[in-house]
Every structure is written in structure tokens, then in C-alpha cells.
Design an enzyme around this catalytic site. Sequence first.
Site, PDB file in Angstrom:
ATOM      1  N   CYS A   1       1.935   2.591   3.433  1.00 47.81           N
ATOM      2  CA  CYS A   1       3.051   1.821   4.003  1.00 47.81           C
ATOM      3  C   CYS A   1       4.360   2.223   3.336  1.00 47.81           C
ATOM      4  O   CYS A   1       5.408   2.306   3.989  1.00 47.81           O
ATOM      5  CB  CYS A   1       2.812   0.331   3.816  1.00 47.81           C
TER       6      CYS A   1
ATOM      7  N   CYS B   1       0.844  -1.209   0.000  1.00 46.26           N
ATOM      8  CA  CYS B   1       0.000   0.000   0.000  1.00 46.26           C
ATOM      9  C   CYS B   1       0.873   1.251   0.000  1.00 46.26           C
ATOM     10  O   CYS B   1       1.993   1.240   0.501  1.00 46.26           O
ATOM     11  CB  CYS B   1      -0.969   0.009   1.179  1.00 46.26           C
TER      12      CYS B   1
ATOM     13  N   ASP C   1       5.362  10.429 -39.510  1.00 47.09           N
ATOM     14  CA  ASP C   1       6.441  10.626 -40.470  1.00 47.09           C
ATOM     15  C   ASP C   1       6.241   9.577 -41.566  1.00 47.09           C
ATOM     16  O   ASP C   1       5.720   8.491 -41.307  1.00 47.09           O
ATOM     17  CB  ASP C   1       7.786  10.423 -39.769  1.00 47.09           C
TER      18      ASP C   1
END
Length: 701
Positions: free
Chosen positions: A17, A14, A395
Site C-alpha cells: 500500500c 502494508c 576506548d
Amino acid sequence: MSEKTTYRIQGLSCTNCAAKFEKNVQHIPGVTGTNLNFGAGKITVEGRATLEELEAAGAFDNLQLQSIDEPVVTRNSSDSFIKRHLRLIIAVILILIAFSFQIQQGENSSLATIFYLSAILIGGVSLFIEGFKDLLKLNFSMETLMTIAIIGASLIGQWAEGAVVVLLFAISEALERYSMEKARQSIRSLMDIAPKEALIRRNGQELVLPVSDIQIDDIMIVKPGQKLAMDGVIVKGHSAINQAAITGESVPIEKTVSDDVFAGTLNGEGALEVHVTKKVTDTTIAKIIHLVEEAQGEKAPSQSFVDKFAKFYTPTIIAIAGLTMVFPPLFLGEDWNTWLYQGLSLLVVGCPCSLVISTPVSIVSAIGNAAKNGVLIKGGIYLEEIGGLKAIAFDKTGTLTEGKPVVTDFITNNSAEEEHYLTIISALESLSQHPLASAIINEAKERNLDKHAVTITNFYSITGKGIKGDYEGTTYFVGSPKLFHTLAIDSSPLMASYQRYQNEGKTVMLFGDAKEILAIIAVADKVRGSSAAIIENLHQLGIKQTIMLTGDNTQTANAIGQQVGVTTIKGELMPEDKLDYIKSLKQSYENVAMIGDGINDAPALASATVGIAMGGAGEDTALETADVALMGDDLRKLPFLIKLSRKTLKIIKQNITFSLIIKLLAVLLIIPGWLTLWIAILADMGATLLVTLNGLRLMKV
């Protein structure tokens, strides 16, 4: 300059954390700086810190670290399931015993209370330690909220619910950790693609060496069916190479002497000798892994929004929970225990886990999936912006076309002499510096004509007009109409074909002697077979404008542009003209992509909202300068990229919306007094798991 060391982190599940771990590492004596990449699960530490000190800083979440140079292993993977989850299993047993006493002896069973309390203490010891530490620092983390809720539940006699909250929280943490590791594994699996050792010939000896000991200029011997361990150039042999790991191409590519090959690709039936050109840390696969992991650490716009939102969201939830606890009892005469319980439940359900994990897990999964399919995305911001593209500029050379001129037409005034004339032309062109000479030489080679069978003498290049040379007493010319005009040869039945080929955008050359035009040869940059279908697909996906930008003359540009089906064609452009055109496109359409080769289109690529380089495999410039690289030099990846981006945006929005709706429903359950602690933890755990699993779906797009 201070020492820098990078470590992989196992168990980082997480963002809260992660932030706490990074802060703890910064407080280690000797550490002068840190950089934590949550998406990739890595931390770079400046200064001096031992592995033991770093793991102590992550002990609150049982984080494990290992050097970036070590093979990825989970050090406790050999431990049994029971050993790894012993406290959790004991807590489950204690809760079951307590529940049985409660059934036998009633709600107020003291034995049930003792066993529930034991389950809370054993199952939640690490949670409480961190919760109290954060509370003392006034850091209202997930552990703080849970600790307050469980202690509060115990104080008002809700022992069973407090124990169940501890249990469900531990299960939630384990599942969340597993899910996040699964997402990261999509990239880590790339590290195992290339072999860790190879057979090397050095100083006349053949040795099996670890890749870290292999040097540039070593000769690597690759047997049939083996994977290549290093990047290099084939010096002996030919074979079909499966490059799917690098480029996403499913069909093996024929490779022979002088062709580039890449680490991690699979050799087919032929034996090869490869001249090593890069160290193991500089191989294409190593760069891909590094760039993708860096990209996973880049915050997408939606993630930045969620992080800012969470800063205000958590204090707001705490304030609402406080009001829930005190307002009804103080002002409405309600029962204190009932509303303390409701407020504690709100603290649990208010944890922002599902909200803050909703974006990172989606970005990590999508970027990992793209890399496996031969598309390198340099960050979450580009992944999101691709989904909103309204115009794409291409291009021409090497993008919509193959970038290699080929002979498209060859006609003569005498069909019986066709091969003889082509042999003379290829012999003349082999002495020329003309950029289209290779196309004519290759055409002769494909027809098995030997240019060495013709000896040219008195070769001469006529500036701006063509070339000439003598063969068996006759002077032959290859060049433009200007050259033959000076020879007073203006008319020929072949000139009608010359004009037609010119109108088709081809470069046309005349071949003849001093008396007449003998043949016409037309050369063109061949359009990729997939270009027209891709442009049509992009229009179906809702891209409003597809534009071809080229330095070629307008006639050639129009011929190729109409063939591929772009909406706008711009010819005779210098690099600065392309840049100006991209800027004007952005004013009209906001989100604009430019696709080129990553080198001569660099200014336009940099100016576009998203710069996409063709052929990233082996092209250092393309990998470094573009926002996205199509590794297989394959435009067919473009619709996949747009679909992946749109799917990612959709899933991120779903995750954020779902997380907020769950929280809102929980708040509404307070009104009739239906919110309980176990509903709260289930809602929070369920939301976190669902958004994680939803994000993991992007690995399958």
C-alpha cells in the site's frame, strides 16, 4: 530549489500500500519528488500538492495525512465505532440474513444469493475499485488477487465463501492497521514528553510562550515537579532531574549551576532558571525522534531480501494458481468448477502480506524500544549487525573509565601536616595549567580545605618537570622525580610508595621543599564501577574478544585493562593506530564494534562494523557520527543492546519461516482438494496478525 513538505500518514499498514500511495503521489501535477518512510509513517513531498490531493492519492486505503508540525491526532477518532465501520457492520448483517435463508430454503436459495451478493458489493466496494484499477495496469497487488478470487467464487456459485472472504479481508485490514500504528506509537509517544509551552523571562517580563516562539538566550523558569520544555544550561538553582526520557537512567541526577539540562526531562524539588541554548527543532529529544524515524525507514538486510523475494514470489503464486485451475481439468479430466475454486483459494492464501510485513514491524518495534531505554540505533542494518558481533573494542578514557582524573592516594612524612600540605599543593596547582590540577583542587574542596587561605608568591612553571612557588618564606615544589633530582633530593622513605603507585598505572607527583620530599600524591582516571561486570557479561553472551585501546603508556593501560578484565590490552596508540587495529580485527573476526566518545575516536568508529558512541545526550557529534549512541553515557546498556538485536533477528527469522510454512501448507491442501476460500483468507489473515504481534513483542524486551 523546490518546496519540501513532510506529512504524517495515518492508516499505512502494508508495504505494498505504501508503494502504491507513493506512486499515486508522484503522479499529482506539481509534485517533483517523494520520499516515503514506511516505518515512521511519513512522506516528504517535493513541489506543490494540497492536502486534499494527497488524501485522494491514498483514498484506496483510507489514508489520512497531517503536517509534521501539527500535534499527532487521529481526525476520525471522534467518530463512533459504528460510523467508522458502517459498511463492515452492514456486510456482517447481510451475511447473517443470507445464512438464515440458506438454512431455511437450502443451498440454492435465491434470497440467500441476493443477500450474499449485497454483502460482497457493500463490504468490498473499495477493494474492487482498487483491484480493477491495478488489474488494468497489470499490477498484481493484494487487491487484485482478492478481486479475482471473489469474482471467480461468485461466477462458480460460491456466494457464501465470496462474502466471507470480503468480511475477513476487511477485518484483517483493520487489525493490521491497528497493530502497525501501535508499533509506530512507541516513537510518537516521545513527542509528547516535552511540554508545548514554558514560562520565559524576556526583557524583564515573565511570559508563558509556545516552544516555537522561545528563542536562544531566553531564561526559562522551571518550577518543582515541572518538565523542561527546552535544552539549556542552569544559571540559578539546583535540583535532581529525572532524565529517563533521554538517557534511560531511572535514578534522578543532581544538577546545579553550569550543568546542561534537556527538554523532556522532569525537574525534582528545586526551582531552576535555565539559559536556553537550542531552538525547539534542535533539542536533544527532537534530534532523537528525527534520527529514530529516519532509522525506521532504513531497510535492514533481511528486509531487502524479503522485498526482492516478494518480487518473484507473487508472480510465481499467480502462475501456480493458473496451472491449478487449468491443468487437472484439461489433462486429467477433473471438474472445472472444483479446480477453478482451488486456484482462486491459492490466489488468496498467496498474498505476500505476512511476508513483507514480517521485518518492518520487528525493526520499528525494536528501534522504538531501544530509544525509550536510552539507546539510539541509526538503522535496521546496525540493529541486525550488533547481534552478530564477535569482537568489541573499547576506548579507555571516558568509556571504561569515567574520564575524570581523581586523587587516589595522598601520603605524607608527617600525618599531622596532611591537610596543611594539601592546601599548599592545591593553591600551587590552581595557578598551573597542568591537566591533572583539577583533580587535586577537587580533592581539597571535598576535604573542605580553602586554597585561598594560602597566598603563593613567585610562582613559576618548570617545563617538563613541575611547578614551584613561595609561601611564608619557603619555596615549595610539585613535580616529577626529575625535578627533585635536580635539587639533589634522591632518597626518601616515600619513594617506595611512589614506585608502587607507578606500577599500578597511576600518575604520581612529589611535593616538597628544597630540603626533603614531604608528600606523594597519586592521580588516576577512575574505572567505572560497572565496567568489570559488563565485560564479564559480554563474555558470557559469547563475545570472543574484548579489547581496550588507549593512548596511555603500556603500564597504565595494563593496570586498568587487568582491572576490568578485557582479553586484550593495547596502549600508546595514536588515532591512526586505533584505526589500523580495528581494520586488522575485522579481518580476523568480520563483525567488530568500536565504542568511544564519538569525537577523537571518529576514524575507528567509522571503520568498525558498528560504531557506538558514549554519552549521546547533548553531544551533537556523537549523535551524528556514530551508528549507535548510548544516551546515558552508560555501558550497562550494551548487553541490553546485544540481547535486543539477537531477539530481533530471532523474531524476524521466525516471522519469515512461519509465513512461508503457512503458504506451503496451503499449497499442499490443494492436493487432496481441501483448500477453501475461507481457509485461505483465515490463513493469510492469521499469518499477518501473528507475525505483527510477534514483532510487537520486541517493545517489551
